[in-house]
Motif scaffolding. Structure first.
Motif, mmCIF file in Angstrom:
data_model
loop_
_atom_site.group_PDB
_atom_site.id
_atom_site.type_symbol
_atom_site.label_atom_id
_atom_site.label_comp_id
_atom_site.label_asym_id
_atom_site.label_seq_id
_atom_site.Cartn_x
_atom_site.Cartn_y
_atom_site.Cartn_z
ATOM 1 N N PRO A 203 -19.407 15.548 12.233
ATOM 2 C CA PRO A 203 -20.786 15.800 12.657
ATOM 3 C C PRO A 203 -21.780 15.381 11.573
ATOM 4 C CG PRO A 203 -19.672 17.865 12.121
ATOM 5 C CD PRO A 203 -18.651 16.773 12.020
ATOM 6 N N ILE B 220 -30.265 19.965 13.537
ATOM 7 C CA ILE B 220 -29.528 19.455 14.693
ATOM 8 C C ILE B 220 -28.209 18.882 14.212
ATOM 9 C CG2 ILE B 220 -29.548 17.782 16.577
ATOM 10 C CD1 ILE B 220 -32.617 17.674 16.222
ATOM 11 N N ARG C 80 -25.062 16.353 15.362
ATOM 12 C CA ARG C 80 -24.694 15.291 16.310
ATOM 13 C C ARG C 80 -23.290 14.811 15.982
ATOM 14 N NH1 ARG C 80 -30.438 13.192 16.071
ATOM 15 N NH2 ARG C 80 -31.224 13.806 18.097
ATOM 16 N N SER D 66 -21.636 11.369 23.482
ATOM 17 C CA SER D 66 -22.545 11.746 22.401
ATOM 18 C C SER D 66 -22.974 13.190 22.621
ATOM 19 C CB SER D 66 -23.774 10.839 22.394
ATOM 20 O OG SER D 66 -23.384 9.513 22.129
ATOM 21 N N THR E 59 -25.051 16.735 21.121
ATOM 22 C CA THR E 59 -26.097 17.290 20.273
ATOM 23 C C THR E 59 -26.018 18.805 20.336
ATOM 24 O OG1 THR E 59 -27.547 15.424 20.741
ATOM 25 C CG2 THR E 59 -28.581 17.378 19.862
ATOM 26 N N TRP F 78 -27.868 22.536 18.740
ATOM 27 C CA TRP F 78 -28.989 23.179 18.064
ATOM 28 C C TRP F 78 -28.625 24.621 17.745
ATOM 29 C CZ3 TRP F 78 -33.929 20.675 18.130
ATOM 30 C CH2 TRP F 78 -34.005 19.520 18.904
ATOM 31 N N ARG G 251 -33.015 10.243 26.669
ATOM 32 C CA ARG G 251 -34.193 9.906 25.866
ATOM 33 C C ARG G 251 -34.496 8.437 26.087
ATOM 34 N NH1 ARG G 251 -32.857 10.553 20.267
ATOM 35 N NH2 ARG G 251 -30.695 10.873 20.764
ATOM 36 N N GLU H 16 -27.146 11.888 26.200
ATOM 37 C CA GLU H 16 -26.255 12.715 25.392
ATOM 38 C C GLU H 16 -26.052 14.049 26.089
ATOM 39 O OE1 GLU H 16 -28.293 13.037 21.667
ATOM 40 O OE2 GLU H 16 -30.103 13.774 22.625
ATOM 41 N N GLU I 256 -26.229 18.039 25.549
ATOM 42 C CA GLU I 256 -26.767 19.091 24.702
ATOM 43 C C GLU I 256 -25.955 20.366 24.962
ATOM 44 O OE1 GLU I 256 -30.762 21.391 25.066
ATOM 45 O OE2 GLU I 256 -31.143 19.456 24.075
#
Length: 107
Positions: free
Chosen positions: A19, A29, A31, A55, A57, A59, A85, A98, A100
């Motif tokens: 990561p 963050i 990833r 991918s 992500t 938080w 995005r 991605e 989340e």
């Protein structure tokens, strides 16, 4: 009739990268890439495997967990949602999708 919409993803796989951690808007963050494998039978009845890379992500509360336990090869179960995005590069509109994380289980 109104149709209920949903954006929900469940994956079980292995971290295929270490990561990386960045700060954005005062939040940290994480990833990384997650690989999943699918097994199927081809037309001749032979077993075939395909790999997919996703991918990811993360938080909030997942960042310290991934800082401590997230390593390449680690098996994970992930529940989350798809996020897209958009950005422009050399006048062309590009997109990036991605996953989340909402929930994470280290296996």
């Amino acid at each position: 009739m109104r149709i209920q919409q949903m954006n929900h993803v469940n994956l079980i796989g292995q971290m295929s990268s270490e990561p990386t951690f960045v700060e954005a808007g005062g939040k940290k963050i994480a990833r990384f890439s997650l690989s999943t494998k699918e097994t199927y039978l081809d037309e001749e009845g032979n077993t075939k495997d395909t790999k997919n890379w996703h991918s990811i992500t993360a938080w909030g509360r997942w960042v310290p967990i991934l800082e401590q336990l997230g390593t390449k090869g680690q098996a994970l179960a992930i529940e989350g949602r798809l996020k897209s995005r958009f950005y422009n590069t050399n006048g062309k509109r590009q997109s990036f999708t991605e996953i989340e994380i909402n929930d994470l289980v280290i296996l």
